[in-house]
Motif scaffolding. Structure first.
Motif, PDB file in Angstrom:
ATOM      1  N   GLU A   1       2.221   9.499  -9.795  1.00 45.07           N
ATOM      2  CA  GLU A   1       1.450  10.727  -9.668  1.00 45.07           C
ATOM      3  C   GLU A   1      -0.059  10.512  -9.746  1.00 45.07           C
ATOM      4  OE1 GLU A   1       2.480  10.222 -14.046  1.00 45.07           O
ATOM      5  OE2 GLU A   1       3.498   9.985 -12.113  1.00 45.07           O
ATOM      6  N   ARG A   2      -0.484   9.332 -10.212  1.00 41.55           N
ATOM      7  CA  ARG A   2      -1.925   9.048 -10.321  1.00 41.55           C
ATOM      8  C   ARG A   2      -2.353   7.877  -9.443  1.00 41.55           C
ATOM      9  NH1 ARG A   2      -3.969   8.033 -16.084  1.00 41.55           N
ATOM     10  NH2 ARG A   2      -5.954   8.322 -15.010  1.00 41.55           N
ATOM     11  N   ARG A   3      -1.430   7.361  -8.625  1.00 45.02           N
ATOM     12  CA  ARG A   3      -1.733   6.147  -7.876  1.00 45.02           C
ATOM     13  C   ARG A   3      -2.911   6.347  -6.919  1.00 45.02           C
ATOM     14  NH1 ARG A   3       2.955   5.382  -5.797  1.00 45.02           N
ATOM     15  NH2 ARG A   3       2.496   6.145  -3.708  1.00 45.02           N
ATOM     16  N   GLY A   4      -2.918   7.466  -6.198  1.00 42.29           N
ATOM     17  CA  GLY A   4      -4.013   7.704  -5.253  1.00 42.29           C
ATOM     18  C   GLY A   4      -5.363   7.721  -5.951  1.00 42.29           C
ATOM     19  N   GLN A   5      -5.414   8.429  -7.081  1.00 37.93           N
ATOM     20  CA  GLN A   5      -6.678   8.542  -7.813  1.00 37.93           C
ATOM     21  C   GLN A   5      -7.142   7.200  -8.361  1.00 37.93           C
ATOM     22  OE1 GLN A   5      -6.446  10.196 -11.753  1.00 37.93           O
ATOM     23  NE2 GLN A   5      -8.366  11.326 -11.524  1.00 37.93           N
TER      24      GLN A   5
ATOM     25  N   LEU B   1      -5.875   2.582   0.124  1.00 37.29           N
ATOM     26  CA  LEU B   1      -4.746   3.104  -0.642  1.00 37.29           C
ATOM     27  C   LEU B   1      -3.435   2.873   0.109  1.00 37.29           C
ATOM     28  CD1 LEU B   1      -3.425   4.698  -2.904  1.00 37.29           C
ATOM     29  CD2 LEU B   1      -4.104   6.811  -1.737  1.00 37.29           C
ATOM     30  N   MET B   2      -3.403   3.201   1.400  1.00 39.54           N
ATOM     31  CA  MET B   2      -2.160   3.050   2.160  1.00 39.54           C
ATOM     32  C   MET B   2      -1.746   1.587   2.295  1.00 39.54           C
ATOM     33  SD  MET B   2      -2.271   5.997   5.109  1.00 39.54           S
ATOM     34  CE  MET B   2      -0.510   5.838   5.422  1.00 39.54           C
ATOM     35  N   LEU B   3      -2.714   0.684   2.397  1.00 40.44           N
ATOM     36  CA  LEU B   3      -2.374  -0.742   2.457  1.00 40.44           C
ATOM     37  C   LEU B   3      -1.725  -1.210   1.159  1.00 40.44           C
ATOM     38  CD1 LEU B   3      -5.446  -2.350   4.301  1.00 40.44           C
ATOM     39  CD2 LEU B   3      -3.178  -1.823   5.228  1.00 40.44           C
ATOM     40  N   SER B   4      -2.097  -0.592   0.042  1.00 40.44           N
ATOM     41  CA  SER B   4      -1.489  -0.967  -1.241  1.00 40.44           C
ATOM     42  C   SER B   4      -0.132  -0.305  -1.437  1.00 40.44           C
ATOM     43  CB  SER B   4      -2.424  -0.580  -2.396  1.00 40.44           C
ATOM     44  OG  SER B   4      -2.464   0.824  -2.586  1.00 40.44           O
ATOM     45  N   GLU B   5       0.213   0.689  -0.585  1.00 40.75           N
ATOM     46  CA  GLU B   5       1.445   1.462  -0.765  1.00 40.75           C
ATOM     47  C   GLU B   5       2.594   1.045   0.148  1.00 40.75           C
ATOM     48  OE1 GLU B   5      -0.087   5.934  -1.983  1.00 40.75           O
ATOM     49  OE2 GLU B   5      -0.074   5.380   0.131  1.00 40.75           O
ATOM     50  N   ILE B   6       2.299   0.695   1.394  1.00 45.24           N
ATOM     51  CA  ILE B   6       3.353   0.682   2.418  1.00 45.24           C
ATOM     52  C   ILE B   6       4.207  -0.577   2.438  1.00 45.24           C
ATOM     53  CG2 ILE B   6       2.101   2.273   3.914  1.00 45.24           C
ATOM     54  CD1 ILE B   6       1.258  -0.090   5.651  1.00 45.24           C
ATOM     55  N   PHE B   7       3.762  -1.661   1.807  1.00 40.85           N
ATOM     56  CA  PHE B   7       4.494  -2.928   1.948  1.00 40.85           C
ATOM     57  C   PHE B   7       5.505  -3.127   0.831  1.00 40.85           C
ATOM     58  CE2 PHE B   7       0.282  -3.917   3.939  1.00 40.85           C
ATOM     59  CZ  PHE B   7       0.750  -3.888   5.242  1.00 40.85           C
TER      60      PHE B   7
ATOM     61  N   GLN C   1      10.377   4.186  -3.747  1.00 41.45           N
ATOM     62  CA  GLN C   1      10.891   5.176  -2.807  1.00 41.45           C
ATOM     63  C   GLN C   1      10.366   4.929  -1.387  1.00 41.45           C
ATOM     64  OE1 GLN C   1       9.564   8.707  -4.824  1.00 41.45           O
ATOM     65  NE2 GLN C   1      11.557   9.085  -5.781  1.00 41.45           N
ATOM     66  N   LEU C   2       9.086   4.598  -1.296  1.00 34.82           N
ATOM     67  CA  LEU C   2       8.499   4.315   0.015  1.00 34.82           C
ATOM     68  C   LEU C   2       9.200   3.140   0.681  1.00 34.82           C
ATOM     69  CD1 LEU C   2       4.650   4.729  -0.597  1.00 34.82           C
ATOM     70  CD2 LEU C   2       6.082   6.102   0.922  1.00 34.82           C
ATOM     71  N   GLU C   3       9.428   2.091  -0.108  1.00 28.01           N
ATOM     72  CA  GLU C   3      10.089   0.909   0.454  1.00 28.01           C
ATOM     73  C   GLU C   3      11.489   1.256   0.944  1.00 28.01           C
ATOM     74  OE1 GLU C   3      11.533  -3.511  -1.026  1.00 28.01           O
ATOM     75  OE2 GLU C   3       9.869  -2.509  -2.044  1.00 28.01           O
ATOM     76  N   HIS C   4      12.229   2.013   0.145  1.00 33.96           N
ATOM     77  CA  HIS C   4      13.582   2.422   0.537  1.00 33.96           C
ATOM     78  C   HIS C   4      13.543   3.297   1.791  1.00 33.96           C
ATOM     79  CE1 HIS C   4      17.765   3.675   0.105  1.00 33.96           C
ATOM     80  NE2 HIS C   4      17.357   4.926   0.281  1.00 33.96           N
ATOM     81  N   ASN C   5      12.602   4.224   1.831  1.00 32.90           N
ATOM     82  CA  ASN C   5      12.498   5.138   2.979  1.00 32.90           C
ATOM     83  C   ASN C   5      12.162   4.390   4.273  1.00 32.90           C
ATOM     84  OD1 ASN C   5      13.000   7.227   1.231  1.00 32.90           O
ATOM     85  ND2 ASN C   5      10.882   7.950   1.112  1.00 32.90           N
ATOM     86  N   PHE C   6      11.202   3.459   4.184  1.00 30.14           N
ATOM     87  CA  PHE C   6      10.826   2.688   5.364  1.00 30.14           C
ATOM     88  C   PHE C   6      12.004   1.873   5.884  1.00 30.14           C
ATOM     89  CE2 PHE C   6       6.166   2.743   3.976  1.00 30.14           C
ATOM     90  CZ  PHE C   6       5.821   3.675   4.947  1.00 30.14           C
TER      91      PHE C   6
END
Length: 470
Positions: free
Chosen positions: A133-137, A374-380, A448-453
Motif C-alpha cells: 500500500e506504500r510502495r508507490g510512495q 516505479l513500474m520497472l521495480s514492480e513488473i519483473f 500478485q503482479l507476478e502471478h497475474n502476468f
C-alpha cells in the motif's frame, strides 16, 4: 512510541539512507550542466567532445545497470549499494582532478558505472522493503532524491559560477562536491538491513522474518513471509536468470514492456534539458551567468513536480499518469520548436524557452519520471528482478547515451527548433506504445503482479496457438 511507530520510523530511515544513491545519481548527472561552460574553455572542447564528456558517464551507466543488477542478485541489494558508494566517492574525485579530456572521460565512465548500478539497485531495494500500500510512495522517493540532487547541482553551479567568475578551474570545485553524499551513503548503509525478499530467495528465512518484523507489524510480517515463500515455491524450477529466459513468452513480453518504458522516458529528451539546460538557454539568448541562474528554475520545478507526482501515484493509476505526462511533454517540445522559429532573435525568446522547459519538466518529473522507475521495480518476477531491471535500464542508458552524445551536435547543425520538433515526433510514437502495450500495476503486491502476468500472458499464448490450429 508504539511498536508500529518504531517500525514506520525505521522503514523511513532505511528509505532516506538508501536514496542517497538517488541524490548522487542526480548530482553527478546534473553538475555537468553548469560545468561545461568553463570546462570548454579550460580543456578546449567542441560540440563533439562536449558530447563525449557528457555521454561517457551514460555509456558507463548502461554497463553499470546490467552489472549492478546481476551483482545485486548475487551479493544482495545492501552490499551492492555499499560498493557503489565507494565507487561514487573515488570517481567523483577523479573527475575533479582530471588533467585532460581523456582522463575526464575515463573517470566520468567510472562514475557512470556507479550511477547505472544505483539506478537499478536502489528502486529494487525500496520496492522489496515497502509494503504494497506504500510502495508507490516509497519507491518514488528515490526519484525525488534524484531531482533534489540535480537541483543542488544547479544551485551550487550558479553560486560557484557567479562568485568565482573568471576562475578557469570552477568546474573542478563543482565536480568534487559529489564526494560528500557518497560518504553519507556508505556509513548509512552499514546500519541498514538486507532486503527480506532477497534473503528468502537465498534460503535465509529466519533473517528475512527478522527484517520483516523490524518494518511490519507481526501478523503482516508473517503473512508477507508466506506470500513470498509461495511465490518462490511457484518459481522453484526457474534457474538463475539469463538471456535464455527471454525464450519464455510471458517473461519476454514483460521485458519488452520494461525496455519500451525505459526508451519512452528517455526519448522525451529530459536529459538533454538536465545536461545541456544552460547551453539551451545560452543558445536562446541568455548570457552565461544568466543561464546558470535561470537553469536553477528547472531544478526547482523538477522537485516540486516530483512531490506532486508522488501524491498523484496514491490517487491515480500508472497508465493515466504516463499518458498525461507524454501529452504534456510532447506539447512542450512542439511549442519550443514553433516559438524558436517565430521569435528567433527576439529579446523575449530566452524567457519563452525557459518557461517552456519548466513546463516540460513539470509534466516529465511529475509523471513519467517517477512512474517509469516505479513500474520497472514492480513488473519483473522476483528471481529475475535484478537481471530484467538491468536489461531494461541498460536500454534506458543507451538511449540516454545517444541523446547525450548527439544533442549538442544537432543543436549546432540543425538548430534549436528542428531539434525539438524531432523530440515531439518521438513523443507521439511513445503515446501510441503506452496506449497499446503498457498494463496497470497499481494496487497489487509484487507477488500478485507476478502471478497475474504469468497467468494472463500464458493464457493469451494458449489462445493464440489454439486459433492457429483451427
Amino acid at each position: 512510541m508504539s511498536n508500529q511507530g518504531n517500525q514506520t520510523a525505521f522503514l523511513s530511515t532505511i528509505v532516506l539512507i538508501s536514496t542517497f544513491g538517488g541524490l548522487l545519481f542526480g548530482y553527478d548527472t546534473g553538475v555537468i550542466n553548469g560545468a561545461l561552460s568553463t570546462m570548454t574553455t579550460t580543456l578546449g572542447l567542441n560540440a563533439y567532445t562536449e558530447g563525449l564528456v557528457v555521454s561517457s558517464l551514460l555509456i558507463g551507466a548502461a554497463i553499470g545497470s546490467v552489472s549492478g543488477g546481476r551483482l545485486s542478485d548475487a551479493v544482495g541489494r545492501r552490499k551492492t549499494i555499499l560498493y557503489l558508494s565507494i565507487l561514487f566517492f573515488f570517481a567523483a574525485l577523479g573527475c575533479a582532478a582530471a588533467p585532460s579530456v581523456p582522463f575526464l572521460i575515463i573517470f566520468r565512465f567510472l562514475l557512470g558505472l556507479a550511477v547505472g548500478g544505483s539506478a537499478v539497485t536502489v528502486p529494487a531495494f525500496l520496492a522489496e522493503m515497502a509494503p504494497a500500500e506504500r510502495r508507490g510512495q516509497l519507491v518514488t522517493r528515490n526519484e525525488l532524491m534524484i531531482v533534489i540532487g540535480q537541483l543542488l547541482a544547479f544551485v551550487i553551479n550558479a553560486i560557484i559560477g557567479v562568485t568565482m567568475s573568471g576562475n578557469e578551474h570552477i568546474w573542478r570545485y563543482m565536480l568534487s562536491i559529489a564526494a560528500l553524499p557518497a560518504v553519507i551513503l556508505f556509513f548509512g548503509m552499514l546500519k541498514v538491513p538486507e532486503s527480506p525478499r532477497w534473503l528468502l530467495a537465498k534460503g535465509r528465512d529466519q533473517e528475512a522474518l527478522q527484517v520483516l518484523r523490524q518494518i511490519r507489524e507481526e501478523q503482516q510480517a508473517k503473512t508477507e513471509l508466506n506470500e513470498i515463500q509461495a511465490t518462490l515455491a511457484e518459481e522453484a524450477g526457474v534457474k538463475k536468470a539469463t538471456l535464455k529466459d527471454l525464450a519464455v513468452p510471458w517473461v519476454r513480453r514483460i521485458v519488452f514492456i520494461g525496455i519500451g518504458l525505459s526508451i519512452v522516458q528517455q526519448v522525451t529528451g529530459v536529459n538533454s534539458v538536465m545536461y545541456y539546460g544552460t547551453e539551451i538557454l545560452k543558445n536562446a539568448g541568455f548570457s552565461t551567468e544568466a543561464a546558470l541562474i535561470g537553469n536553477t528554475a528547472n531544478g526547482v520545478i523538477s522537485v516540486l513536480a516530483v512531490l506532486v507526482g508522488m501524491w498523484l501515484l496514491g490517487k491515480v493509476g500508472r497508465r493515466p499518469l504516463l499518458l498525461a505526462g507524454l501529452i504534456g511533454t510532447t506539447s512542450s517540445h512542439l511549442l519550443i520548436g514553433i516559438f524558436s522559429q517565430v521569435l528567433a532573435g527576439s529579446a523575449t525568446l530566452p524567457y519563452v524557452v525557459l518557461a517552456l522547459t519548466c513546463t516540460f519538466l513539470a509534466f516529465m518529473q511529475g509523471t513519467l519520471g517517477p512512474v517509469v522507475w516505479l513500474m520497472l521495480s514492480e513488473i519483473f518476477p522476483l528471481r529475475m528482478r535484478g537481471f530484467c531491471m538491468g536489461v531494461s535500464v541498460f536500454c534506458l542508458w543507451m538511449t540516454n547515451f545517444f541523446i547525450g552524445l548527439f544533442f549538442p551536435v544537432f543543436l549546432a547543425k540543425v538548430g534549436l527548433s528542428a531539434t525539438f520538433f524531432i523530440f515531439a515526433a518521438l513523443g507521439l510514437a511513445s503515446i501510441v506504445f503506452v496506449k497499446t502495450c503498457v498494463p496497470e500495476t497499481r494496487g497489487f503486491t509484487l507477488e500478485q503482479l507476478e502471478h497475474n502476468f504469468r497467468t494472463y500472458y500464458n493464457k493469451a499464448d494458449i489462445q493464440k496457438n489454439q486459433a492457429k490450429q483451427m
